[in-house]
Design an enzyme around this catalytic site. Structure first.
Site: not given
Ligand code: NAD
Length: 499
Positions: A192, A245, A247, A250, A267, A301, A402
């Site tokens: 996804k 994604g 925190t 997550g 992550e 990240c 962040e």
């Molecule tokens: P996000 O958490 O908004 O979304 C990530 C994914 O989760 C997307 O596919 C989104 O559609 C999905 N999602 C959103 N709400 C959901 C829910 N309620 N249930 C299940 N899935 C859901 O993050 P983003 O804005 O896409 O990305 C940026 C974030 O990702 C930053 O916080 C960044 O630090 C983090 N990130 C972490 C790493 C790592 O390896 N630690 C790597 C890259 C990005």
């Protein structure tokens, strides 16, 4: 597609022509509801593709396909054959590198240099790395301590169906990191991608089909986190969630997964400290701090967003960083001379801008940047100047939260104990950097920092063989290396009575 965006790539234009379907059970299908969403080019604001928007029903179909493929085919496919298919996918991706680099840049605004020389070859190498692991997962023979005539051993088995959810910041690499290890270990997968950047994952689906993976082994569902993301997290037919994604999301996933006791790897976000001691090779430290912050518009990240600089070199370091930021070429990400492209969306641009305003209100000085760029050739795009803030306290919002954009916080420190304490004053624990020529200083800081990765005299370097994961609220579990594939297996203990 805009005529202003570099030389057009004909394969990509053809790919973007039709409304993009989901990949379920080896077929390209529209969503059950027929709903569609648009994917925008962050450099221009133009619509580049229409994509079917999935829902609970589509996730259900994908789970059925993945479960049937797991039971009927993939778990019975030999490790050597799984390895061959992953190698084939890597070869296909390599041979289409330029299409993927172009599409990733168009969809996510990542500079073409980064997609061409970093993300796409990185994805190929990652597939090859885990293709190698498929044939190397072993158990152990265990000498029993309780006596008796038994042969006891363990074997590693796949978990089943994995729901793999990824963010928008480096979509192809993020997807491949969620694909290779579970497949190598014998799991089937539902991908996804982020709604904002689904296109390279869908293009990869075409190569997965061409490589000859059995139907249902890999499925791709597209749509919002709220609908399909949550449907994946709560689906009883899914055994593991691999999530990258924020925190905040997550934490929600962890709660939802508890109902069906899914295994999880998370992550998550970061607010990484990068520490420059006065004895460091300052040329290298400044370059490293700059690159570790502004690569990919700061949308990484592990970006070193909190830069601590020892007092006696503070002015020298900040002056140089400001000069570099002012010279940075911000613009069309398809132009190979561009160093920084647009942010992912208008909403995100406004969020980042708001952080800068809050910093000002909290007493910060903006040393450079802070403005949205709107010249004629950037019109419609989500461009922000690289920004450097100082005169900050640890409690300031920009230092604590962040931002996920090109905003660097630079702060002076006086001694090692103080900087260690301040570096650890965060709920995150993803990564950290240390710049010094003293091994004693380096070791002291390495041991004291609460971070999943610590870089010394380098920043951002990663390797498929080296585990990567977050401490504290930056995550659970790790990707890469043996840990990355172990997380997609379970251990079965076997006892054979030899009498
Ligand atoms: P996000 O958490 O908004 O979304 C990530 C994914 O989760 C997307 O596919 C989104 O559609 C999905 N999602 C959103 N709400 C959901 C829910 N309620 N249930 C299940 N899935 C859901 O993050 P983003 O804005 O896409 O990305 C940026 C974030 O990702 C930053 O916080 C960044 O630090 C983090 N990130 C972490 C790493 C790592 O390896 N630690 C790597 C890259 C990005």
């Amino acid at each position: 597609m805009s005529k202003t965006l570099g030389a057009p790539n004909q394969n990509v234009i053809t790919f973007l022509f039709d409304t993009k379907k989901m990949f379920i059970n080896g077929e390209w299908v529209p969503s059950v509801s027929g709903k569609i969403y648009e994917s925008l080019n962050p450099a221009t604001g133009e619509v580049i593709a229409k994509i079917y928007e999935g829902d609970k029903e589509d996730v259900d179909l994908a789970v059925r396909a993945a479960r049937a493929a797991y039971i009927g085919t993939w778990s019975a496919t030999s490790p050597a054959d799984r390895s061959k298919l992953l190698h084939k996918l890597a070869d296909l991706l390599e041979s289409h590198s330029e299409d993927f680099a172009y599409l990733e840049t168009l969809d996510g605004g990542n500079s073409i240099n980064l997609t061409r020389h970093g993300f796409v070859p990185g994805a190929v190498a990652h597939l090859r790395y885990y293709a190698g692991w498929a044939t190397k997962l072993t158990g152990q023979t265990i000498p029993l301590t309780s006596g008796g005539n038994f042969h006891a051993y363990t074997q590693r088995e796949p978990l089943g169906v994995c729901g793999q959810i990824t963010p928008w910041n480096y979509p192809l690499l993020g997807t491949v990191w969620k694909l290779a290890a579970p497949l190598a270990a014998g799991n089937t997968v539902i991908l996804k991608p982020s709604q904002q950047t689904s296109l390279t994952t869908l293009l990869l689906g075409e190569l997965i089909q061409e490589a000859g993976f059995p139907n249902g082994v890999v499925n791709i569902v597209t749509g919002s986190g709220r609908s399909i993301g949550e449907a994946i997290t709560s689906h009883p037919g899914i055994d593991k969630i691999g999530f990258t994604g924020s925190t905040e999301v997550g934490k929600g996933i962890m709660k939802k997964s508890a109902d069906t006791l899914k295994k999880i790897t998370l992550e998550l976000g970061g607010k990484s400290p990068n520490i420059i001691f006065a004895d460091a090779d300052l040329d290298k430290a400044i370059q490293g701090a700059f690159m570790g912050m502004f690569t990919n518009q700061g949308q990484i990240c592990v970006a070193g967003t909190r830069l601590y600089v020892e007092k006696q070199v503070f002015k020298q370091v900040t002056d140089r960083l400001v000069e570099m930021a002012q010279k940075m070429k911000v613009g069309n990400p398809l132009d190979p001379t561009t160093q920084m492209g647009p942010l992912i969306s208008k909403e995100h641009l406004q969020t980042v801008k708001k952080y800068i305003e809050i910093a000002r209100q909290e007493g910060a000085t903006v040393l450079t940047g802070g403005n949205i760029l709107q010249d004629d050739n950037l019109a419609g795009g989500n461009y922000l100047e690289p920004t450097i803030l100082t005169d900050l306290e640890e409690y300031c919002t920009a230092v604590k939260e962040e931002i996920f954009g090109p905003v660097l916080c630079v702060m002076p420190f006086e001694h090692i104990e103080e900087v260690i304490e301040r570096a650890n004053l965060t709920e995150y624990g993803l990564a950290a950097g240390v710049w010094t020529q003293s091994l004693t200083t380096a070791h002291k800081v390495i041991n004291a920092l609460e971070a999943g990765t610590v870089w010394v005299n380098t920043y951002l370097k990663s390797d498929n063989g080296l585990p990567f994961g977050g401490f504290k609220q930056s995550g659970i579990g790790a990707e890469m290396g043996y840990q990355g594939i172990e997380a997609y297996t379970k251990t079965k203990s076997v006892l054979i009575n030899l009498n």
